[in-house]
Each structure stands twice: as C-alpha cells, then as structure tokens.
Scaffold this active site. Structure first.
Site, PDB file in Angstrom:
ATOM      1  N   GLY A  68       0.806  -1.215   0.000  1.00 58.70           N
ATOM      2  CA  GLY A  68       0.000   0.000   0.000  1.00 58.70           C
ATOM      3  C   GLY A  68       0.843   1.271   0.000  1.00 58.70           C
ATOM      4  CG  ASN A 147      -5.338   4.249   8.852  1.00 56.93           C
ATOM      5  OD1 ASN A 147      -5.650   5.199   8.129  1.00 56.93           O
ATOM      6  ND2 ASN A 147      -4.354   4.325   9.722  1.00 56.93           N
ATOM      7  CB  CYS A 321       2.352   2.940   9.971  1.00 56.33           C
ATOM      8  SG  CYS A 321       1.497   1.738   8.963  1.00 56.33           S
TER       9      CYS A 321
HETATM   10  N1  PLP Z   1      -2.890   3.053   3.804  1.00 55.80           N
HETATM   11  C1  PLP Z   1      -3.623   2.656   4.848  1.00 55.80           C
HETATM   12  C2  PLP Z   1      -4.987   3.248   5.048  1.00 55.80           C
HETATM   13  C3  PLP Z   1      -3.125   1.715   5.763  1.00 55.80           C
HETATM   14  O1  PLP Z   1      -3.869   1.334   6.801  1.00 55.80           O
HETATM   15  C4  PLP Z   1      -1.820   1.186   5.558  1.00 55.80           C
HETATM   16  C5  PLP Z   1      -1.217   0.254   6.523  1.00 55.80           C
HETATM   17  O2  PLP Z   1      -1.408   0.362   7.712  1.00 55.80           O
HETATM   18  C6  PLP Z   1      -1.103   1.609   4.414  1.00 55.80           C
HETATM   19  C7  PLP Z   1      -1.667   2.552   3.567  1.00 55.80           C
HETATM   20  C8  PLP Z   1       0.249   1.063   4.090  1.00 55.80           C
HETATM   21  O3  PLP Z   1       0.133  -0.207   3.482  1.00 55.80           O
HETATM   22  P1  PLP Z   1       1.365  -1.227   3.492  1.00 55.80           P
HETATM   23  O4  PLP Z   1       1.521  -1.695   4.908  1.00 55.80           O
HETATM   24  O5  PLP Z   1       0.969  -2.322   2.552  1.00 55.80           O
HETATM   25  O6  PLP Z   1       2.552  -0.483   2.993  1.00 55.80           O
END
Ligand code: PLP
Length: 382
Positions: A68, A147, A321
């Site tokens: 993502g 998220n 994150c």
């Molecule tokens: N976008 C959203 C809304 C997310 O929740 C996340 C991960 O927590 C990401 C992007 C990032 O995705 P990835 O972990 O595959 O890099």
C-alpha cells in the site's frame, strides 16, 4: 491469544498460503522469452485479470507494487511528476502517512502547496471544505476508509467535484478492499491503492489501480515493467497470492461484513456498559464493519495497550505504522480532539479469525485494565 488488530495486519488465509507456497516452486522471470518465463508471465496476467474482475477494473489498469505504501507514493508522486502544471496537492486531513508524508515531501522538495481538507467530528471529509480550493488544485487524494476510525469517505462526491475541474483523484483503499464493495470503474477515481496483508495475502504485495489515461510518471526506474510505471521483476507467486486473497475476500465480503459488524457491535455495547467515560468514535457514520475506535477518558493509550497485552489481547492505539512513537493520533486531532484525548485512543479491529470468545475476553479484561491505567495516570500527574 485474542488478536484484535486486523487493520494493522491480518493473517494469511490458509488457502492463499498453500497456493503461494506452490507457486514459489515455479522458475522463470515473467519477462523472459523462454517457456518457464512465459508460464510465469501467464500466472501474472491471470492474477491481473482476476483482480481487475473483482474490483471493477480493466486488467491493464492493475499495476503490481510492493504494498500500500508504494502504491500511494506512486500515485501521489507519480501524478505530481507526470503533470507539467502540478502546483497544489489536496489531501484529507486524516490520510494515512503513506499519502500524508508523500504530499508533504513534495512540499519540502518541489514547492508543492499542500491543502489538508478538514473532516467533521466523525472523521468524515467535508467536500464543501475542498470545493473552494478546486480552482487551483492539481491533484486530490482522499482515502476510501480511514484506518483508525473506519469511517467511510464521500469518494463519489469528491470525484464529482474534482471531475468538474479535470482534477485526478487518488484514493487509498487499503482498508476498504475486501471489507466493503469496491468498483473502480464506477467510482470514477483516477487511481486506487490496495495492500495484500490487510486482506489475507502475505506482507509486501499490493497494487495501484490506475485508469488507462492516468498520467503517472514512474517513481522506480529500470526495466520498464508494468506500463513503464513500476519497474522491477514481477513477483508471479506474489501476484497469484494477492489475486486469490482478493478473490476470497470479495466473494465472502457481504456475509463477513454482517458477521463482523455483529461482533463489533456486541463488543462496543459491552464496553460502553462496563467501562465508564468511554466514547465510541465515528459510530454515527458509515464505517468499516470490523472497526471500533474508542477514546477512554483519563487513560494513556500505552498503559491500556500494555494491560491488554499482558492479558493476551493484541490491540492498537491507532495506526500501527506510528505505534511505538507516542504521538497523539492526527486523525483524532483532525476530528477536533485535544492531544490528551487523542492520546487515549484504543482501536480494536476484527477480522477473519475473530469470534465471540474474543469479545468475551475483552469484556472480561478491559474494565480492570482501564481502572489501573486511570490510577497510573493520576499518580503520574500528581
Ligand atoms: N494506507 C492505509 C490506510 C493503511 O492502513 C496502511 C497500513 O497500515 C497503508 C496505507 C500502508 O500499506 P502497506 O503496509 O501495505 O505499505
């Protein structure tokens, strides 16, 4: 163990794991002309067709990425560099850091003006707050579902407003794909990011859906794979796993949404009844079926998470994150909360393996954990 952090990452679906392991045995670079290469290429193209069919896209619109974050960066940076007139990037104030930081990096290094579009107290983007900027905005990014709160965003309205000015719109649908119905063509979006590990595929797999006429400059340069937009040897086993995970999630989506929303509501009602001074966030708006975001007055998220962890319950204070860095959630701050409240967030997210026993476990443990966290916070203050 009670795992209630499915929005951070969810387990690999057993069928996906088996299919992935089997594909790992395959030899051949999908760009090679020989037989093994051609067969690997076929696996990739079948995965592309499957993903496109499940998400309302054309196969040529599927660009495989490493997840993502990369898909979001490719959309935000690639759109900026692809347009000679790039100037103002409008994003919602509750974007994931993958979009937020990409936009602000353009501000720091390329003079982009970044407009953060306000949300209401439920965390829903206000299209009326975007509208006044549209005459100068050159690209827009609004996530499909948040998220942290799970709140669904008014994507169709945003697209309609932006389309009147010919502005491309990207949506981070990392939390939405597989959890609610998604139709890329019907959305009118220019691009959409998705991530495998949020829906039952291994970590490190994702895709950007990008309209065939989307102008997106490459961020990674190399062999020119994926329409020249995303160079790098194609991951045929990964593409196969991603496609199967999406197929399973989309096929079961309706029934799973009902099941998860039922469990989530039981959890929510039980917590509200047993823990004083808890506020449920985004409950008044459409939200993802497995999401429950709470703020618990007088607590610090770390203390609550620590107490839950000690009792065998894995939860989160918001975005994984940013977990580990004790900063208030920018999502709750954008929703109008002060830093103290934003530091008291508890996110419980349900997924494929969630069951009523998980709800019961939290309801048995959380009141005591909150009591101790409040006592600790009072000692800390005095
Ligand atoms: N976008 C959203 C809304 C997310 O929740 C996340 C991960 O927590 C990401 C992007 C990032 O995705 P990835 O972990 O595959 O890099």
């Amino acid at each position: 163990m009670t795992y209630l952090d499915h929005a951070a990452t969810t387990g690999v679906h057993p069928q996906v794991a088996a299919a992935y392991l089997q594909e790992l045995d395959r030899l051949g670079n999908p760009s090679s002309m020989h037989g093994p290469g051609r067969r690997s290429r076929q696996v990739v193209e079948e995965a592309r067709e499957s993903i496109a069919a499940d998400l309302g896209a054309h196969p040529t619109e599927v660009i495989f990425t490493s997840g993502g974050t990369e898909a979001d960066n490719l959309a935000v940076l690639g759109t900026w560099f692809g347009r000679p007139d790039s100037q103002v990037v409008a994003i919602s104030a509750v974007e994931h850091h993958a979009v937020l930081e990409a936009a602000h990096a353009l501000g720091a290094t390329h003079g982009a003006q970044v407009v953060e579009v306000a949300v209401d107290e439920s965390g829903v983007v206000q299209p009326s707050a975007l509208e006044p900027h549209l005459s100068r905005v050159t690209q827009v990014a609004v996530m499909w579902a948040n998220n942290e709160s799970g709140a669904l965003q008014p994507i169709l309205e945003v697209v309609e407003l932006a389309a009147a000015h010919g502005i491309p719109v990207h949506s981070d649908a990392v939390q939405a794909v597989g959890r609610i119905p998604i139709d890329f063509a019907a959305s009118g979006l220019t691009s959409l990011a998705l991530s495998g590990h949020k829906l039952g595929a291994p970590v490190g797999l994702g895709a950007l859906l990008a309209k065939r006429d989307a102008v997106i400059a490459p961020v990674l340069h190399g062999g020119g794979q994926e329409r020249g937009v995303r160079s790098g040897t194609l991951n045929s086993a990964g593409a196969h796993a991603l496609a199967l995970a999406i197929r399973l999630a989309v096929a079961g989506q309706g029934a799973e949404a009902v099941r998860l929303a039922g469990l989530r509501d039981q959890l929510q009602d039980g917590i509200v009844a047993s823990v004083p001074d808890v506020q449920v966030r985004s409950a008044a708006v459409d939200r993802l079926p497995g999401h429950l975001l709470l703020t618990i007055a007088g607590t610090d998220a770390d203390a609550v998470l620590f107490g839950l962890d000690a009792a065998g319950i894995a939860a989160s204070s918001g975005s994984a994150c940013t977990a580990g860095v004790t900063q208030p959630s920018h999502v709750l701050v954008a929703m109008g909360e002060d830093a103290r409240v934003a530091r008291s967030a508890l996110r419980l997210t349900l997924g494929r393996t969630s069951a009523i026993a998980d709800v019961d476990h939290v309801l048995a443990v959380l009141p005591g954990v909150v009591q101790r966290a409040r006592a600790a916070a009072r000692v800390g203050v005095s």
